[in-house]
Design a protein around this motif. Structure first.
Motif, PDB file in Angstrom:
ATOM      1  N   LEU A 102      -1.169   7.538  -7.656  1.00  0.00           N
ATOM      2  CA  LEU A 102      -2.231   7.569  -6.648  1.00  0.00           C
ATOM      3  C   LEU A 102      -1.808   8.323  -5.397  1.00  0.00           C
ATOM      4  O   LEU A 102      -2.610   8.419  -4.448  1.00  0.00           O
ATOM      5  N   ARG A 103      -0.615   8.816  -5.363  1.00  0.00           N
ATOM      6  CA  ARG A 103      -0.130   9.496  -4.167  1.00  0.00           C
ATOM      7  C   ARG A 103      -0.920  10.759  -3.840  1.00  0.00           C
ATOM      8  O   ARG A 103      -0.894  11.243  -2.697  1.00  0.00           O
ATOM      9  N   VAL A 149       0.841  -1.202   0.000  1.00  0.00           N
ATOM     10  CA  VAL A 149       0.000   0.000   0.000  1.00  0.00           C
ATOM     11  C   VAL A 149       0.865   1.236   0.000  1.00  0.00           C
ATOM     12  O   VAL A 149       0.624   2.209  -0.738  1.00  0.00           O
ATOM     13  N   ALA A 150       1.924   1.238   0.865  1.00  0.00           N
ATOM     14  CA  ALA A 150       2.811   2.404   0.959  1.00  0.00           C
ATOM     15  C   ALA A 150       3.525   2.632  -0.360  1.00  0.00           C
ATOM     16  O   ALA A 150       3.642   3.797  -0.822  1.00  0.00           O
ATOM     17  N   VAL A 206      -1.137   8.063   4.149  1.00  0.00           N
ATOM     18  CA  VAL A 206      -0.137   6.991   4.011  1.00  0.00           C
ATOM     19  C   VAL A 206       1.214   7.574   3.669  1.00  0.00           C
ATOM     20  O   VAL A 206       2.250   7.189   4.202  1.00  0.00           O
ATOM     21  N   ASN A 207       1.172   8.542   2.743  1.00  0.00           N
ATOM     22  CA  ASN A 207       2.443   9.145   2.334  1.00  0.00           C
ATOM     23  C   ASN A 207       3.058   9.912   3.488  1.00  0.00           C
ATOM     24  O   ASN A 207       4.286   9.909   3.696  1.00  0.00           O
ATOM     25  N   THR A 216       2.520   1.727  -3.325  1.00  0.00           N
ATOM     26  CA  THR A 216       1.521   2.165  -4.326  1.00  0.00           C
ATOM     27  C   THR A 216       1.217   3.634  -4.159  1.00  0.00           C
ATOM     28  O   THR A 216       1.130   4.399  -5.122  1.00  0.00           O
ATOM     29  N   CYS A 217       1.023   4.042  -2.857  1.00  0.00           N
ATOM     30  CA  CYS A 217       0.662   5.429  -2.607  1.00  0.00           C
ATOM     31  C   CYS A 217       1.838   6.365  -2.787  1.00  0.00           C
ATOM     32  O   CYS A 217       1.642   7.560  -3.075  1.00  0.00           O
ATOM     33  N   HIS A 218       3.057   5.911  -2.660  1.00  0.00           N
ATOM     34  CA  HIS A 218       4.215   6.788  -2.672  1.00  0.00           C
ATOM     35  C   HIS A 218       4.890   6.831  -4.027  1.00  0.00           C
ATOM     36  O   HIS A 218       5.470   7.874  -4.400  1.00  0.00           O
ATOM     37  N   GLU A 235      -4.075  11.024  -4.219  1.00  0.00           N
ATOM     38  CA  GLU A 235      -5.407  10.661  -3.791  1.00  0.00           C
ATOM     39  C   GLU A 235      -5.561  10.915  -2.308  1.00  0.00           C
ATOM     40  O   GLU A 235      -4.587  10.868  -1.560  1.00  0.00           O
ATOM     41  N   CYS A 260      -4.369   8.224  -0.008  1.00  0.00           N
ATOM     42  CA  CYS A 260      -2.918   7.973   0.079  1.00  0.00           C
ATOM     43  C   CYS A 260      -2.190   9.069   0.819  1.00  0.00           C
ATOM     44  O   CYS A 260      -1.003   8.920   1.136  1.00  0.00           O
TER      45      CYS A 260
END
Length: 324
Positions: free
Chosen positions: A274-275, A265-266, A283-284, A268-270, A277, A280
């Protein structure tokens, strides 16, 4: 005096069938010379100094009449009975006490004079006075009868002696057989005892061998039981922690999956588009804060990574062992 002169002189003494050697001062009888003249059956040796007759005199079996009166005779030869043709024997005035037992064999003897001899009582009684021809003939028959009685006694004594010797020999043989039988029985008994001893030793060896086999069997059974117990104990020890290890493994797997999920997940988001979003952003922010914190705690993280690596390696090894 040489032998030839003796023979010559003896020839001078011969007249017909008679040899007159009386009053010749003889101390011994010329037996060899007399043996040469077998036709001279009458020999007069009276009035000499003859003390004994040689055994060879008994070989002059051709003699019929012998006059040995007025000599010094103390005994006659043992084999005088060999003179089987002797009929007339004059032993007057000698020193005789007994006559040899073989005298009884003079079965041709018809005339005998034993006067003036120191005869033993029984013989003197048998001989009588012998004062005339008739009495001398009676003397011959009575003395022969007396000597036959002595001969019978001697024969009986000899027979008894032979019987005793035979009985002694029989007893010796019986004793010998008994001794041999005892020795044989002793040897037999000894062999039986030796055999029994060997049998006992063999039985003892077999018993000892059986005892060792039994002991060995018991020892093997004991070792087998101990081995089985040890194996069972080991199995129990090995089997007991498995549920715990399985639980830990399961928890570790879940944690690892969670971490992998979070890392995915990290990432993907970073690292993706999708960062930006809304989902995310936090998460970022968390990742950035975590990285900052990780930089600050680099040593701690490195140690944690090493621990995680060791745990993962150990987990993989345990999983491989469980499969085997």
């Amino acid at each position: 005096m040489s032998k030839n002169s003796k023979v010559l002189n003896l020839k001078d003494k011969i007249s017909g069938n008679e040899v007159d050697l009386s009053l010749c001062n003889l101390t011994e009888v010329p037996v060899r010379e007399l043996a040469l003249f077998t036709k001279a059956t009458v020999v007069d040796l009276s009035c000499n100094n003859i003390t004994s007759l040689p055994p060879e005199f008994c070989n002059l079996t051709h003699l019929v009449k012998v006059d040995l009166s007025k000599n010094q005779l103390t005994c006659l030869p043992e084999d005088v009975g060999n003179l089987v043709n002797l009929q007339h024997l004059d032993l007057y005035n000698n020193k005789l006490t007994i006559l040899p037992v073989s005298f009884s064999q003079l079965r041709s003897l018809k005339w005998l004079d034993l006067k003036d001899n120191p005869l033993e009582a029984g013989l003197a009684k048998a001989a009588g006075d012998c004062l005339d021809e008739k009495q001398c003939k009676t003397c011959a028959s009575k003395v022969l009868e007396h000597m036959n009685g002595l001969q019978d006694e001697v024969d009986r004594a000899r027979e008894k002696r032979l019987l005793r010797e035979k009985e002694l020999e029989r007893k010796r043989e019986v004793k010998q057989r008994e001794r041999e039988a005892r020795d044989k029985e002793a040897r037999k008994q000894e062999k039986a005892e030796e055999k029994e001893k060997r049998r006992r030793e063999y039985n003892a060896q077999m018993a000892a061998l059986a005892a060792r086999e039994q002991q060995k069997k018991k020892s093997e059974e004991k070792k087998k039981k101990n081995g089985q117990a040890a194996a069972d104990k080991k199995a129990v020890v090995e089997l007991a922690p498995k549920p715990r290890r399985s639980l830990i493994g399961l928890m570790f797997k879940l944690l690892l999956l969670l971490l992998l999920g979070l890392a995915g997940v990290a990432a993907t988001c970073h690292l993706t588009d999708l960062r930006k979003e809304t989902a995310c952003v936090p998460v970022n922010i968390f990742v950035d804060d975590s990285l900052s914190w990780a930089k600050e705690q680099e040593g701690v993280v490195r140690q944690l990574v090493q621990n995680l690596s060791s745990a993962a390696k150990e987990f993989l090894e345990s999983t491989q062992t469980s499969k085997n």
